[in-house]
Motif scaffolding. Structure first.
Motif, PDB file in Angstrom:
ATOM      1  N   MET A   1      38.836  39.105  41.368  1.00  0.00           N
ATOM      2  CA  MET A   1      38.185  39.477  42.602  1.00  0.00           C
ATOM      3  C   MET A   1      38.199  38.278  43.527  1.00  0.00           C
ATOM      4  N   VAL A   2      38.375  38.556  44.798  1.00  0.00           N
ATOM      5  CA  VAL A   2      38.405  37.472  45.764  1.00  0.00           C
ATOM      6  C   VAL A   2      37.101  37.345  46.551  1.00  0.00           C
ATOM      7  N   LYS A   3      36.298  38.423  46.569  1.00  0.00           N
ATOM      8  CA  LYS A   3      35.032  38.361  47.306  1.00  0.00           C
ATOM      9  C   LYS A   3      34.083  39.432  46.802  1.00  0.00           C
ATOM     10  N   VAL A   4      32.800  39.066  46.701  1.00  0.00           N
ATOM     11  CA  VAL A   4      31.747  40.013  46.334  1.00  0.00           C
ATOM     12  C   VAL A   4      30.634  39.862  47.359  1.00  0.00           C
ATOM     13  N   ARG A   9      27.339  45.552  48.797  1.00  0.00           N
ATOM     14  CA  ARG A   9      27.880  45.969  47.504  1.00  0.00           C
ATOM     15  C   ARG A   9      29.381  46.249  47.598  1.00  0.00           C
ATOM     16  N   THR A  10      30.069  45.402  48.373  1.00  0.00           N
ATOM     17  CA  THR A  10      31.509  45.532  48.555  1.00  0.00           C
ATOM     18  C   THR A  10      32.237  44.495  47.713  1.00  0.00           C
ATOM     19  N   ILE A  11      33.265  44.946  47.020  1.00  0.00           N
ATOM     20  CA  ILE A  11      34.094  44.075  46.194  1.00  0.00           C
ATOM     21  C   ILE A  11      35.493  44.082  46.795  1.00  0.00           C
ATOM     22  N   GLY A  37      36.023  35.813  41.321  1.00  0.00           N
ATOM     23  CA  GLY A  37      36.892  35.251  40.292  1.00  0.00           C
ATOM     24  C   GLY A  37      36.968  36.095  39.032  1.00  0.00           C
ATOM     25  N   ASP A  38      36.042  37.046  38.858  1.00  0.00           N
ATOM     26  CA  ASP A  38      36.107  37.936  37.695  1.00  0.00           C
ATOM     27  C   ASP A  38      37.379  38.777  37.763  1.00  0.00           C
ATOM     28  N   ARG A  39      37.896  39.079  36.610  1.00  0.00           N
ATOM     29  CA  ARG A  39      39.034  40.006  36.514  1.00  0.00           C
ATOM     30  C   ARG A  39      38.484  41.375  36.176  1.00  0.00           C
ATOM     31  N   ASP A  75      23.549  45.641  28.035  1.00  0.00           N
ATOM     32  CA  ASP A  75      24.043  44.514  27.239  1.00  0.00           C
ATOM     33  C   ASP A  75      25.549  44.590  26.971  1.00  0.00           C
ATOM     34  N   GLU A  76      26.238  45.570  27.518  1.00  0.00           N
ATOM     35  CA  GLU A  76      27.672  45.735  27.304  1.00  0.00           C
ATOM     36  C   GLU A  76      28.468  45.131  28.460  1.00  0.00           C
ATOM     37  N   LYS A  77      29.768  44.958  28.217  1.00  0.00           N
ATOM     38  CA  LYS A  77      30.673  44.518  29.265  1.00  0.00           C
ATOM     39  C   LYS A  77      30.657  45.577  30.367  1.00  0.00           C
ATOM     40  N   LEU A  78      30.662  45.147  31.613  1.00  0.00           N
ATOM     41  CA  LEU A  78      30.566  46.032  32.750  1.00  0.00           C
ATOM     42  C   LEU A  78      31.693  47.055  32.736  1.00  0.00           C
ATOM     43  N   ALA A  79      31.338  48.312  32.749  1.00  0.00           N
ATOM     44  CA  ALA A  79      32.316  49.395  32.805  1.00  0.00           C
ATOM     45  C   ALA A  79      31.670  50.613  33.439  1.00  0.00           C
ATOM     46  N   GLU A  80      32.378  51.225  34.343  1.00  0.00           N
ATOM     47  CA  GLU A  80      31.912  52.437  35.000  1.00  0.00           C
ATOM     48  C   GLU A  80      33.089  53.396  35.125  1.00  0.00           C
ATOM     49  N   LYS A  81      32.838  54.656  34.922  1.00  0.00           N
ATOM     50  CA  LYS A  81      33.838  55.676  35.140  1.00  0.00           C
ATOM     51  C   LYS A  81      33.221  56.699  36.080  1.00  0.00           C
TER      52      LYS A  81
END
Length: 113
Positions: A1-4, A9-11, A37-39, A75-81
């Motif tokens: 990511m280049v900007k948060v 709430r824009t990525i 910087g997160d992938r 407590d989990e790795k961030l994931a959304e569907k």
């Protein structure tokens, strides 16, 4: 990511087409964990299914939109569907087999007037 942008709430992230933006809705509960910087893995899928039914009925025409969200636990790795489904019942006006297009009459909007 280049900007948060936490306020909107824009990525913003880089992809093969350049840079894209995504606005995270309130259903994304782990947004605070995201930082520059997160992938992230983003999968965008589009599918269309058409069920043609021949009828002489002048029954009700409709448009129904459904959204479902599957979230990761705190407590989990961030994931959304996020899944969006639109079901439209309408009269077919034209079928263009060469272009693979089906045109429908928009009676839903007319009935609201």
């Amino acid at each position: 990511m280049v900007k948060v942008d936490k306020k909107t709430r824009t990525i913003a992230f880089k992809n093969k087409d350049g840079e894209s933006k995504f606005v995270a809705g309130p259903e994304i509960t782990n947004f605070a964990q995201i930082k520059k910087g997160d992938r992230v893995n983003v999968n965008y899928e589009l599918a269309v299914a058409i069920d043609l039914i021949k009828t002489k009925s002048d029954g009700i025409r409709s448009k129904v939109e459904t959204n479902t969200v599957t979230k990761s636990k705190a407590d989990e790795k961030l994931a959304e569907k996020i899944s969006n489904q639109t079901t439209i019942i309408a009269d077919i006006v034209e079928v263009n087999r060469e272009k693979k297009l089906v045109s429908v009459k928009d009676q839903v909007e007319k009935s609201r007037q």
